[in-house]
Design a protein around this motif. Structure first.
Motif, mmCIF file in Angstrom:
data_model
loop_
_atom_site.group_PDB
_atom_site.id
_atom_site.type_symbol
_atom_site.label_atom_id
_atom_site.label_comp_id
_atom_site.label_asym_id
_atom_site.label_seq_id
_atom_site.Cartn_x
_atom_site.Cartn_y
_atom_site.Cartn_z
ATOM 1 N N HIS A 86 0.816 -1.216 0.000
ATOM 2 C CA HIS A 86 0.000 0.000 0.000
ATOM 3 C C HIS A 86 0.850 1.266 0.000
ATOM 4 O O HIS A 86 0.351 2.331 -0.343
ATOM 5 N N TYR A 87 2.135 1.158 0.356
ATOM 6 C CA TYR A 87 2.980 2.363 0.388
ATOM 7 C C TYR A 87 3.175 2.963 -1.006
ATOM 8 O O TYR A 87 3.638 4.095 -1.138
ATOM 9 N N ASN B 53 3.185 -1.165 -7.024
ATOM 10 C CA ASN B 53 4.614 -1.497 -6.996
ATOM 11 C C ASN B 53 4.801 -2.542 -5.906
ATOM 12 O O ASN B 53 5.058 -2.228 -4.752
ATOM 13 N N GLU B 54 4.613 -3.795 -6.291
ATOM 14 C CA GLU B 54 4.535 -4.885 -5.321
ATOM 15 C C GLU B 54 5.896 -5.501 -5.040
ATOM 16 O O GLU B 54 6.770 -5.484 -5.905
ATOM 17 N N GLU C 268 9.357 17.952 -8.132
ATOM 18 C CA GLU C 268 10.513 17.509 -7.348
ATOM 19 C C GLU C 268 10.637 18.407 -6.142
ATOM 20 O O GLU C 268 10.440 19.624 -6.264
ATOM 21 N N THR D 187 12.491 12.219 -2.269
ATOM 22 C CA THR D 187 12.721 11.667 -3.596
ATOM 23 C C THR D 187 11.436 10.997 -4.070
ATOM 24 O O THR D 187 10.802 10.260 -3.306
ATOM 25 N N VAL D 188 11.067 11.250 -5.305
ATOM 26 C CA VAL D 188 9.941 10.535 -5.907
ATOM 27 C C VAL D 188 10.424 9.114 -6.223
ATOM 28 O O VAL D 188 11.365 8.933 -7.006
ATOM 29 N N PRO E 84 5.402 6.857 -9.236
ATOM 30 C CA PRO E 84 4.540 7.968 -9.666
ATOM 31 C C PRO E 84 3.604 8.436 -8.543
ATOM 32 O O PRO E 84 2.857 7.631 -7.976
ATOM 33 N N ILE F 239 15.458 5.753 -5.718
ATOM 34 C CA ILE F 239 14.347 4.948 -6.214
ATOM 35 C C ILE F 239 14.647 3.456 -6.011
ATOM 36 O O ILE F 239 13.731 2.648 -5.868
ATOM 37 N N PHE G 156 12.943 1.353 -3.152
ATOM 38 C CA PHE G 156 11.522 1.039 -3.224
ATOM 39 C C PHE G 156 11.325 -0.116 -4.189
ATOM 40 O O PHE G 156 12.072 -0.199 -5.180
ATOM 41 N N PRO G 157 10.379 -1.011 -3.990
ATOM 42 C CA PRO G 157 9.388 -1.019 -2.909
ATOM 43 C C PRO G 157 9.914 -1.546 -1.577
ATOM 44 O O PRO G 157 9.277 -1.312 -0.567
ATOM 45 N N ASN H 182 16.075 8.966 -15.228
ATOM 46 C CA ASN H 182 15.238 7.918 -14.678
ATOM 47 C C ASN H 182 13.813 8.072 -15.196
ATOM 48 O O ASN H 182 13.237 9.158 -15.124
ATOM 49 N N VAL I 109 11.042 7.126 -14.078
ATOM 50 C CA VAL I 109 9.993 7.402 -13.091
ATOM 51 C C VAL I 109 10.130 8.804 -12.512
ATOM 52 O O VAL I 109 9.165 9.573 -12.490
ATOM 53 N N ASN I 110 11.316 9.168 -12.056
ATOM 54 C CA ASN I 110 11.421 10.452 -11.351
ATOM 55 C C ASN I 110 12.248 11.498 -12.101
ATOM 56 O O ASN I 110 12.443 12.602 -11.593
ATOM 57 N N LYS J 2 15.247 11.945 -12.644
ATOM 58 C CA LYS J 2 16.576 12.334 -12.168
ATOM 59 C C LYS J 2 17.653 11.693 -13.049
ATOM 60 O O LYS J 2 17.443 10.632 -13.631
ATOM 61 N N ASN K 135 19.042 6.204 -8.450
ATOM 62 C CA ASN K 135 18.091 6.520 -9.520
ATOM 63 C C ASN K 135 18.585 6.015 -10.877
ATOM 64 O O ASN K 135 18.240 6.565 -11.918
ATOM 65 N N PHE L 230 18.249 2.554 -11.564
ATOM 66 C CA PHE L 230 17.202 1.574 -11.870
ATOM 67 C C PHE L 230 15.834 2.213 -11.596
ATOM 68 O O PHE L 230 15.765 3.340 -11.091
ATOM 69 N N GLU L 231 14.767 1.493 -11.860
ATOM 70 C CA GLU L 231 13.447 2.059 -11.583
ATOM 71 C C GLU L 231 12.860 1.536 -10.278
ATOM 72 O O GLU L 231 11.822 2.007 -9.816
ATOM 73 N N ARG L 232 13.496 0.578 -9.721
ATOM 74 C CA ARG L 232 13.134 0.056 -8.395
ATOM 75 C C ARG L 232 14.301 -0.762 -7.874
ATOM 76 O O ARG L 232 15.321 -0.880 -8.551
ATOM 77 N N ASN L 233 14.150 -1.313 -6.683
ATOM 78 C CA ASN L 233 15.190 -2.165 -6.108
ATOM 79 C C ASN L 233 15.545 -3.264 -7.108
ATOM 80 O O ASN L 233 14.704 -4.115 -7.407
ATOM 81 N N ILE M 295 14.740 -6.949 -6.293
ATOM 82 C CA ILE M 295 13.368 -7.330 -5.949
ATOM 83 C C ILE M 295 13.002 -8.685 -6.560
ATOM 84 O O ILE M 295 12.091 -9.361 -6.090
#
Lengths: 699, 699
Positions: free
Chosen positions: A192-193, A236-237, A447, A452-453, A456, A627, A630-631, B534, B536-537, B539, B646, B648-651, B654
């Motif tokens: 949910h984050y 983003n699971e 920004e 940090t974003v 989205p 980034i 996350f997640p 990036n 998504v953000n 950067k 920033n 990658f687009e996520r960890n 994952i």
């Protein structure tokens, strides 16, 4: 602090000597006993909500003679067992602190605490706050304005309210709202984050009602643009069945065919661990989680008590209500009560011994906490090595480590804490920060410099993690001093004609206070015992503190954040020992006002030279989110080490058996491997395999 | 710098395209070929002493098109193979530098180098210096004055002479003398560093004769009290058969039943490693040892070249001749030529792939260097974890690491160097300092502030280890910039009414220069590509540099130490790329005078913003010896990490499969272990084992 005393000692002292060790956590029977004694102080219809029922550690003046008698095999002095309790009269703000003597069946203290002292959150309460927030008609009306898609599932993250001095005398919770990915609403483990909402109800924990509904700023300033209709955003699971998992990782097993090298002796709720000349006693309480007592090496005293004292996590966003996000994860919740049930094969690798604990729930009932600590050995790479280039003989040993690990979940975040021992007399405390960033909504395309974003519409705000490790030393005895060494350039002179000389200079810290690292001067803190001298070089025996640098708290000195997090502004705090001063942020951190923690104790400016002193070592991370965090964030690892300095007469790991293929049984992968003729050759001692060709073929 | 050109290009270009990869180290045939081409430049009776015969890496302008064509599967451009050589006319000071084009069989450069440029030491030379010192009648006469016991065995440690500008134009060696424990004189691996002598001959490497005999000060000042008759002192041995070894350590094996997860493709002397989305090419040369080229993640460009560039170890004792102890272990000797032959089961644990190398000896003959790099996987603890406290479900993965390790012996000291990769796109360079302290004699009962007595009569002088890691980045392309982020408190305002806010601010470094860390500001250096954003953000993609603090060189700015160790005074040096600028202390460090290293390059103040830039990351230890560091020191570990920000687009980890008992096969030791009913339960995906009881029994 006591505003109402309801305590009366029972007139007759029952001479019932408990069997438990003075430092053993309360067992289930003791918890029940303590709770019954407190309940007996109240009419039967008064419902008590317990915040903690835990061991009240005996005075050091009592414990030291006990553990020294125990070590030397003398008759053990009698030490009473006591419980420390915090409780509320349920659904009131009447918060109490009590001490019960279990040996005498006496209530020694039972007082209502004054204003602005609040108990920590607990698991049942958090779940109840979630229900209150979602059940509130006002909150539901606000959620309706968001026009969430059909079947949307809203999730509540209750947060400790924090302090800003604005209408915050009452004990409150700030709830942050999120939703599951609408395309995945039935998945209870949807992240949910990734979908934060703009509504934030505030709940009173006395009335258990919503007292206010905040709306969150989502722009670049304080403007509240109010609830806006939901626009579809991706999820983003993190759960594995929703990933395309990589398939090319081969298993790696850690096998100890003859078992582990450590021994654990269970004495009820207390556990004595012995490994490679180390011995210590492991305790566990709701607040600190793991506690180590009576840490010795070859029987020599090293540390009376070691534990994580507290941690503080202030956030960077100055806007209401985010500016109040400043959690004390130990004081506001508890590292023990939040400890994970560790699973074989998941949280540790190798041959694992688990320790379980007993805590108390909100009704004062014993609560089993299975597998809260795992103990195992690991290979720590090469321990030491030297090759004589003239003969080609290599002497090499591996560095075996003993690890005691505990993992806590604090809502979104996880911390993996470990005490690590090695064969060179070194001890380390490691924290791995992982888990999920606490997120908030942000307008598209924006920004901001305080976060940090990471997805989205999702902002992860900068925040600091500031930890305080409490080190109660007994380096070859209970009277120690804290000093630091610095390395300084020699001025040019006839003695230093080429400007190359430098020297070290020691400074003794006379008074309690806050002290800082200085890498420009290679400042190194040491805990010394000047009454015990190294037999070879005459220097005082000592352990040095290896602490990494960290940025001190950024909140200004007049802020509540700074006033409350009393440990957050110095690398080192050193104080004279006093019973009960365990927690660097004070005993009660929830909505605290400051003035009760280590900075206050240090300001007494007591003599700490050659006294019973306690050192708080601070370390931390300023987490500027990437980034990639996350997640779920990859572990960020920080470590504090305690290492002997002129404590031994030589490398204490010199007697570790040499590293050999016979012992280590490694596997050769390379096809054209050119292991020389000496491979596997065992010499007369049956040990050495590591000779190399002579110097003619290599230097 | 060229004072004598003897080079003539052969008139005919032989169009013989070598099969070897442009970044492959020279193979044995190429070494022989290069040496023959150089020997052909001289009359047959001129005896050449080779200091290095190594790959002359092609210009980056040639290599980049090659590796990009290789990556994309295009036709490969032709890149000539070249060798770089240094040699002396044997027994003279005539030192030469040559470049040979092997593809065209052309000598492209062959020059005698000017004064004060000297070649490194080599293994044969060091052994020869030992013999000269011991065979000298004057030295023997001085030794006789020491009245050593019958059968005493004197050992010589030749040292690079260092520079102080006093009669040191000639290439010299300073020899320090020691003896084996007289009670153990027949043991070739007796630790002579426990018994230092007061005589120190100086040897000319041209004449190979003793030119001076120094006597060492042993008091608290410059006084030389001359050779004094030997008094019996104890030894301090490290070899295992002379220890009472501990017997309670149980074996620990790392087993990979399905093999390792990495693949090594050998292309002659070059090796391509692929592992968990990483790929890179491994080279090895006499000076830097391991070099990584063309490091990519999922095919995306990250680093063009990574290597340890040099290290400097200046000592603290200002007295003659100790003030000249300031070694450059790579430039003065070489991390490749000193690399250990690693033994299965001794230096690495688990399933090991070894790489061997070919270097050249002093006669220009190829010299096999077996097993100089070991490659293996290790478990790095938990990679990431999150437990949803509402459902009790834990998601956890382990952090598998790939390690490339090489170990060097530099006379008394050892360094264990490793590149370490993980599954979260992170790369680290780790150094473990171990081995034996370089010791000197000290009078009984004396303490001095520039060293520590580690054994009766033995002083271990303070010294700094300063390393320089060369990072040649190509973050998503070859034009990058270096920036740093700082975290700063917001001033109080209507926006920040409670004084809690803070923000980050980025500074772009426009010009080449030396730059420093600042932990008070959380200063973090990042290598960015602003042309790639990036998704998504928005950067710029980047990798950040995690470097530990260290005390900069303590020798003053006018000293030879400071002038020579051009990397020693800044955490970061950033320069514009130029071919051939690989070594932060300059190409020739032996008795160097400065002016040829990274500080000089940085002082060109070239634009580095969005250019082809190179970053040198400095780190180190100020080693204030403890008695625990003798007779062999426990490893001191330091690590530099490069982490995506920033990028990658996520960890990126994952998608690592969840940690499970099915995969990890751990062993349960605790008897009363309370693993819950969910233990070992595999869910539909066949992966998840780590659920925990719901929140009612724990938070």
């Amino acid at each position: 602090m006591a505003t109402e005393s309801v305590s009366t000692a029972l007139p007759l002292r029952t001479a019932k000597q408990s069997e438990a060790h003075p430092l053993a956590p309360l067992n289930a029977g003791e918890i029940r006993n303590a709770v019954l004694l407190i309940k007996a102080q109240w009419p039967a219809n008064v419902d008590l909500r317990f915040k903690c029922v835990t061991l009240h550690e005996p005075a050091k003046a009592e414990t030291v003679p006990f553990i020294e008698a125990e070590f030397h095999g003398y008759n053990l002095p009698r030490v009473d067992r006591r419980a420390f309790l915090n409780y509320y009269l349920r659904n009131t703000n009447k918060f109490h602190e009590a001490v019960v003597n279990l040996s005498t069946q006496t209530v020694e203290k039972n007082v209502r605490l004054g204003p602005n002292l609040h108990g920590p959150g607990d698991g049942e309460e958090i779940l109840a706050i979630e229900r209150v927030a979602l059940g509130d008609e006002g909150v539901q009306a606000e959620i309706a304005k968001l026009k969430l898609p059909e079947g949307a599932h809203v999730v509540v993250d209750p947060w400790i309210y924090g302090s800003d001095g604005v209408n915050d005398d009452e004990r409150l919770w700030q709830a942050f709202l999120y939703m599951r990915d609408p395309e995945n609403s039935a998945e209870a483990d949807s992240n949910h984050y990734a979908l934060p909402l703009t509504i934030s109800p505030v709940i009173s924990s006395t009335s258990m009602k919503v007292v206010r509904i905040d709306h969150l700023p989502t722009g670049k300033d304080n403007t509240i643009s109010g609830p806006k209709p939901y626009q579809r955003r991706p999820g983003n699971e993190y759960i594995s069945e929703l990933q395309q998992l990589r398939t090319d990782l081969k298993p790696l097993h850690v096998v100890q065919p003859e078992g582990a090298s450590f021994a654990v002796t269970n004495q009820g709720t207390s556990h004595v661990v012995e490994w490679q000349k180390w011995s210590f006693r492991v305790g566990f309480n709701y607040r600190e989680g793991m506690v180590l007592y009576d840490v010795r090496y070859e029987g020599r005293n090293l540390f009376y008590r070691l534990s994580l004292s507290d941690m503080n996590i202030p956030y960077a966003d100055p806007r209401h209500p985010f500016h109040k996000k400043s959690a004390f994860d130990l004081g506001d919740a508890g590292a023990g009560v939040m400890a994970n049930d560790l699973k074989l094969g998941c949280d540790c690798l190798g041959s694992i011994h688990y320790l379980s604990a007993v805590l108390a729930d909100d009704k004062g009932e014993p609560m089993n906490m299975p597998n809260v600590v795992c103990i195992h050995e690991q290979d720590g790479g090469i321990g030491w090595k030297h090759t004589n280039y003239r003969t080609g003989r290599a002497a090499v040993v591996r560095n075996r480590e003993l690890v005691l690990q505990s993992i806590i979940t604090v809502a979104n975040y996880e911390y993996i804490m470990a005490f690590m021992f090695n064969q060179a007399g070194e001890l380390a405390y490691e924290v791995r920060a992982t888990g999920i960033l606490s997120t908030q909504p942000i307008d598209d395309g924006l920004e901001v410099p305080w976060g940090t974003v990471v997805h989205p519409g999702v902002l992860a705000t900068h925040h600091q993690h500031i930890f305080s490790l409490r080190v109660d030393p007994m380096i070859d005895g209970y009277h120690n001093r804290l000093v630091y060494d610095e390395a300084l350039p020699m001025p040019r002179s006839d003695f230093n004609p080429h400007g190359t000389g430098y020297y070290t200079q020691e400074t003794v810290l006379e008074k309690s206070g806050g002290y800082d690292l200085d890498f420009e001067r290679n400042r190194t803190f040491k805990i010394q015992n000047v009454d015990v001298r190294n037999a070879v070089n005459g220097k005082p025996v000592a352990y040095k503190i290896h602490a990494p640098p960290f940025q001190k708290i950024l909140s200004d000195t007049e802020s509540f954040n700074h006033k409350r997090a009393e440990f957050s502004d110095s690398n080192i705090y050193a104080v004279r020992y006093r019973d009960g001063e365990l927690y660097a942020g004070g005993q009660y951190t929830n909505q605290s006002r400051g003035g009760t923690g280590v900075r206050s104790w240090a300001n007494r400016k007591e003599n700490i030279k050659d006294e019973d002193l306690v050192v708080f070592v601070q370390f931390g991370i300023n987490h500027i989110p990437r980034i990639e965090d996350f997640p779920v964030m990859p572990c960020e690892v920080i470590k504090v080490a305690l290492k002997p300095v002129n404590f031994f007469e030589r490398n204490p790991a010199i007697d570790v058996p040499p590293s050999s293929q016979e012992f280590n049984k490694s596997t050769l992968l390379s096809e054209q491997h050119q292991q020389g003729a000496t491979e596997g050759v065992i010499d007369g001692s049956g040990q050495v395999c590591c000779t190399t060709p002579g110097p003619s073929s290599k230097l």
